[in-house]
Scaffold this motif. Structure first.
Motif, PDB file in Angstrom:
ATOM      1  N   THR A 393     -26.815 -31.882   3.557  1.00  0.00           N
ATOM      2  CA  THR A 393     -27.648 -31.792   4.816  1.00  0.00           C
ATOM      3  C   THR A 393     -27.414 -30.248   5.416  1.00  0.00           C
ATOM      4  OG1 THR A 393     -27.491 -34.032   5.847  1.00  0.00           O
ATOM      5  CG2 THR A 393     -28.246 -32.649   7.068  1.00  0.00           C
ATOM      6  N   ARG A 394     -26.295 -29.789   5.465  1.00  0.00           N
ATOM      7  CA  ARG A 394     -26.131 -28.493   5.880  1.00  0.00           C
ATOM      8  C   ARG A 394     -26.705 -27.288   4.862  1.00  0.00           C
ATOM      9  NH1 ARG A 394     -20.288 -27.071   8.009  1.00  0.00           N
ATOM     10  NH2 ARG A 394     -21.405 -25.005   8.448  1.00  0.00           N
ATOM     11  N   TYR A 395     -26.602 -27.730   3.705  1.00  0.00           N
ATOM     12  CA  TYR A 395     -27.145 -26.900   2.633  1.00  0.00           C
ATOM     13  C   TYR A 395     -28.907 -27.125   2.860  1.00  0.00           C
ATOM     14  CZ  TYR A 395     -29.349 -25.909  -1.964  1.00  0.00           C
ATOM     15  OH  TYR A 395     -30.129 -25.540  -2.809  1.00  0.00           O
ATOM     16  N   LEU A 396     -29.584 -27.953   2.891  1.00  0.00           N
ATOM     17  CA  LEU A 396     -30.857 -27.914   3.107  1.00  0.00           C
ATOM     18  C   LEU A 396     -31.126 -27.547   4.468  1.00  0.00           C
ATOM     19  CD1 LEU A 396     -31.710 -31.849   1.698  1.00  0.00           C
ATOM     20  CD2 LEU A 396     -32.023 -29.519   0.630  1.00  0.00           C
ATOM     21  N   GLY A 397     -30.402 -27.571   5.618  1.00  0.00           N
ATOM     22  CA  GLY A 397     -30.702 -26.850   6.910  1.00  0.00           C
ATOM     23  C   GLY A 397     -30.679 -25.184   6.566  1.00  0.00           C
ATOM     24  N   TYR A 398     -29.734 -24.831   5.938  1.00  0.00           N
ATOM     25  CA  TYR A 398     -29.958 -23.444   5.841  1.00  0.00           C
ATOM     26  C   TYR A 398     -31.025 -22.791   4.984  1.00  0.00           C
ATOM     27  CZ  TYR A 398     -25.244 -22.507   7.963  1.00  0.00           C
ATOM     28  OH  TYR A 398     -24.396 -22.583   9.075  1.00  0.00           O
ATOM     29  N   ARG A 399     -31.497 -23.902   3.973  1.00  0.00           N
ATOM     30  CA  ARG A 399     -32.802 -23.658   3.193  1.00  0.00           C
ATOM     31  C   ARG A 399     -34.089 -23.427   4.216  1.00  0.00           C
ATOM     32  NH1 ARG A 399     -34.410 -26.966  -1.496  1.00  0.00           N
ATOM     33  NH2 ARG A 399     -36.166 -25.748  -1.224  1.00  0.00           N
ATOM     34  N   ALA A 400     -33.990 -24.655   5.079  1.00  0.00           N
ATOM     35  CA  ALA A 400     -35.226 -24.589   5.830  1.00  0.00           C
ATOM     36  C   ALA A 400     -35.105 -23.318   6.769  1.00  0.00           C
ATOM     37  CB  ALA A 400     -35.257 -25.859   6.619  1.00  0.00           C
ATOM     38  N   LEU A 401     -33.969 -22.718   7.386  1.00  0.00           N
ATOM     39  CA  LEU A 401     -33.967 -21.791   8.086  1.00  0.00           C
ATOM     40  C   LEU A 401     -34.359 -20.513   7.406  1.00  0.00           C
ATOM     41  CD1 LEU A 401     -30.705 -22.114  10.408  1.00  0.00           C
ATOM     42  CD2 LEU A 401     -32.821 -22.216  11.297  1.00  0.00           C
ATOM     43  N   GLY A 402     -33.830 -20.340   6.490  1.00  0.00           N
ATOM     44  CA  GLY A 402     -34.224 -19.134   5.559  1.00  0.00           C
ATOM     45  C   GLY A 402     -35.850 -19.042   5.169  1.00  0.00           C
ATOM     46  N   ALA A 403     -36.304 -20.275   4.943  1.00  0.00           N
ATOM     47  CA  ALA A 403     -37.709 -20.199   4.575  1.00  0.00           C
ATOM     48  C   ALA A 403     -38.340 -19.862   6.052  1.00  0.00           C
ATOM     49  CB  ALA A 403     -38.176 -21.739   4.183  1.00  0.00           C
ATOM     50  N   LEU A 404     -38.108 -20.339   7.083  1.00  0.00           N
ATOM     51  CA  LEU A 404     -38.671 -20.142   8.555  1.00  0.00           C
ATOM     52  C   LEU A 404     -38.493 -18.593   8.678  1.00  0.00           C
ATOM     53  CD1 LEU A 404     -37.359 -23.234  10.618  1.00  0.00           C
ATOM     54  CD2 LEU A 404     -39.849 -22.732   9.914  1.00  0.00           C
ATOM     55  N   ALA A 405     -37.260 -17.738   8.465  1.00  0.00           N
ATOM     56  CA  ALA A 405     -37.111 -16.727   8.815  1.00  0.00           C
ATOM     57  C   ALA A 405     -38.221 -15.614   7.859  1.00  0.00           C
ATOM     58  CB  ALA A 405     -35.652 -16.209   8.302  1.00  0.00           C
ATOM     59  N   LEU A 406     -38.480 -16.031   6.560  1.00  0.00           N
ATOM     60  CA  LEU A 406     -39.494 -15.329   6.037  1.00  0.00           C
ATOM     61  C   LEU A 406     -40.984 -15.222   6.611  1.00  0.00           C
ATOM     62  CD1 LEU A 406     -38.431 -16.383   2.478  1.00  0.00           C
ATOM     63  CD2 LEU A 406     -38.096 -14.027   3.307  1.00  0.00           C
TER      64      LEU A 406
END
Length: 529
Positions: A393-406
């Motif tokens: 879940t933490r792994y997917l959370g960072y993925r979602a944050l990175g996609a939003l940052a872009l």
């Protein structure tokens, strides 16, 4: 040239060497060319029998014979075309189609090479003999003679879903040309066959849906029956065969016919719909803004299934590409709320994956209001990424944050980057969460390569121990590679910051690993996907 010559060569052909087969065909072709179009009906029948029954089985083992066989059929067809007697024309035409039907049951037409060769023989005959004009309602050559051959072939086409892709393409194009050569007979037959068949061959579907001037309403009806209402999971080739029907759909057809039926069948037939629904959405060439909420409301549920998770990802990407940011805003907010309130781990992970795909599939299209709201360090995404007990879940959370940052302007990415930097220095952070954060940072650094980043110094401070970690722990090799990928992108605009914080041996290693940094960016893209 006489039928007796054809018979004597036919008796010799089965046991003859390839060279002798070629000589026999060349001899017959030379004799036929000397006669030009003056070939009697009996002689035409002898040539047809020689090619279809004797020479054709040898062609797959010696493809150079194919041209000679087609030329012989063309000569016979041209002679039939020149007949003044309609009865003779009809007699030879009926003979050809009945013989081809017999060979369809004798020869292994379920093999792709044999089927393509048979279709080529038929196509050459249709063009050379002008079979369309020889049809009659009362004579020997009726439409039923043609359709009986096609019926026999359809039973052999069932295995086309297992054929290699190049043979599927060749057979589709050959059958499509056959349909175009005799549309008044073959198109009505094909539509009637699809209506009465429960599992039609995908090869026939692929050729029919790519043939122009087919009635649109009938195609939509057939698509609804065989794809949206399917009772079993369809193969990739079958879905590809039907895709032109969905691609040509209008907004009215989608809203009034396709989408309501697809949503209804998702409840009645969930397993087949899990494959057919994303296929339909991926084939559409429309603005999906008005239907984004309906199309995406089941995306998190689809992402729970690990075996078919990629279908859910493709669904989100296809809708995101063809919808406006405003239309997707409500959907994204509902997913973020699901992340916050989800009680089950799989529900939370599915929502995070949907958010990552929704934003990651539209990189470079500019910021949206949801991305601005998601940068809050106390928001649900940042909290899940930093504090959740489940490593995945933490792994997917960072993925979602990175996609939003872009999706944020470069001057507003710092708050998200600050959250991404936390697991780098946190010794208790799971390796997978740290790896996801590094992958996202590498993608952010690549997107801003050549421009100064305010977080360059903070990254070096936190990631410095990771750069040489692979020297003692080979299992951490990817983490080091991603760290160098980030440094390689930052070095162009923030070289002084990096040189002031890195040791001499680390700087020399960074210089030597410029190619490795590029490879790290490549691995980053694979990891993000």
């Amino acid at each position: 040239m006489t039928p007796r010559l054809c018979k004597s060569l036919a008796q010799e052909l089965p046991s003859a060497a390839p060279k002798r087969c070629r000589e026999a065909l060349e001899e017959l072709l030379e004799k036929a060319q000397e006669r030009k179009k003056d070939l009697a009906p009996d002689l035409c029948k002898a040539l047809i029998t020689f090619v279809a029954s004797m020479a054709a089985p040898r062609v797959p083992m010696c493809m150079s014979l194919q041209f000679l066989c087609l030329e012989l059929l063309g000569r016979a067809g041209s002679s039939v075309r020149a007949y003044e007697d309609d009865a003779s024309k009809a007699d030879v035409q009926a003979f050809f189609f009945k013989l081809m039907k017999k060979e369809a049951k004798t020869q292994p037409c379920f093999k792709p090479r044999i089927m393509v060769l048979m279709l080529q023989y038929l196509l050459r005959w249709l063009h050379s003999s002008n079979a369309q004009k020889c049809l009659s309602k009362e004579g020997a050559f009726k439409a039923e003679v043609v359709t009986s051959l096609l019926d026999a072939w359809c039973s052999e086409m069932a295995r086309c879903i297992r054929w290699p892709g190049r043979w599927q393409l060749k057979a589709t194009r050959s059958l499509q040309k056959v349909m175009g050569a005799m549309p008044e007979v073959i198109l009505p037959w094909a539509l009637a066959f699809l209506k009465k068949s429960e599992d039609p061959p995908a090869l026939l579907v692929a050729a029919l849906t790519r043939t122009p001037n087919v009635e649109r309403s009938t195609l939509l009806e057939l698509y609804s029956k065989h794809v949206l209402e399917a009772k079993k999971v369809l193969t990739d080739f079958t879905l590809h065969a039907w895709s032109p029907v969905a691609a040509a759909s209008s907004s009215e057809e989608l809203a009034q016919q396709l989408l309501p039926l697809a949503l209804r069948m998702m409840k009645r037939q969930p397993a087949p719909s899990a494959v057919s629904f994303p296929s339909m959405v991926g084939s559409l060439r429309l603005d999906l803004s008005n239907h984004a909420k309906e199309l995406l409301e089941t995306a998190p549920e689809r992402l729970k299934d690990k075996d078919r998770r990629w279908l859910g990802r493709e669904l989100v990407k296809d809708v995101a590409v063809n919808s406006s940011a405003e239309a997707l805003l409500a959907v994204a907010e509902s997913w973020a709320e699901l992340v916050k309130k989800a009680g089950k781990v799989d529900e939370k992970q599915a929502a995070l994956q949907a958010l990552a795909e929704r934003h990651g599939g539209a990189v470079g299209s500019g910021p949206d209001r949801f991305a601005f709201g998601a940068q809050d360090p106390k928001g649900p995404l940042a909290k899940v990424a930093a504090e959740d007990a489940n490593e995945e879940t933490r792994y997917l959370g960072y993925r979602a944050l990175g996609a939003l940052a872009l999706r944020l302007p470069s001057n507003l990415q710092d708050q998200v980057v600050a959250e991404l930097l936390k697991p780098l220095s946190d010794k208790k952070a799971p390796d997978r969460a740290r790896l996801a954060a590094l992958a996202v940072l590498a993608q952010l650094a690549e997107a801003r390569e050549g421009t100064s980043c305010a977080w360059a110094g903070s990254f070096v401070d936190k990631a410095l121990p990771l750069l040489t970690l692979a020297a003692t722990k080979p299992v951490q090799r990817l983490s080091s590679l991603l760290g160098f990928a980030v440094c390689g992108s930052l070095a162009k605009a923030d070289g002084e910051v990096l040189s002031s914080k890195m040791k001499k041996e680390q700087l020399s290693l960074l210089k030597e690993m410029r190619r490795g940094a590029r490879a790290g960016v490549y691995h980053t893209r694979l990891l993000i996907r």
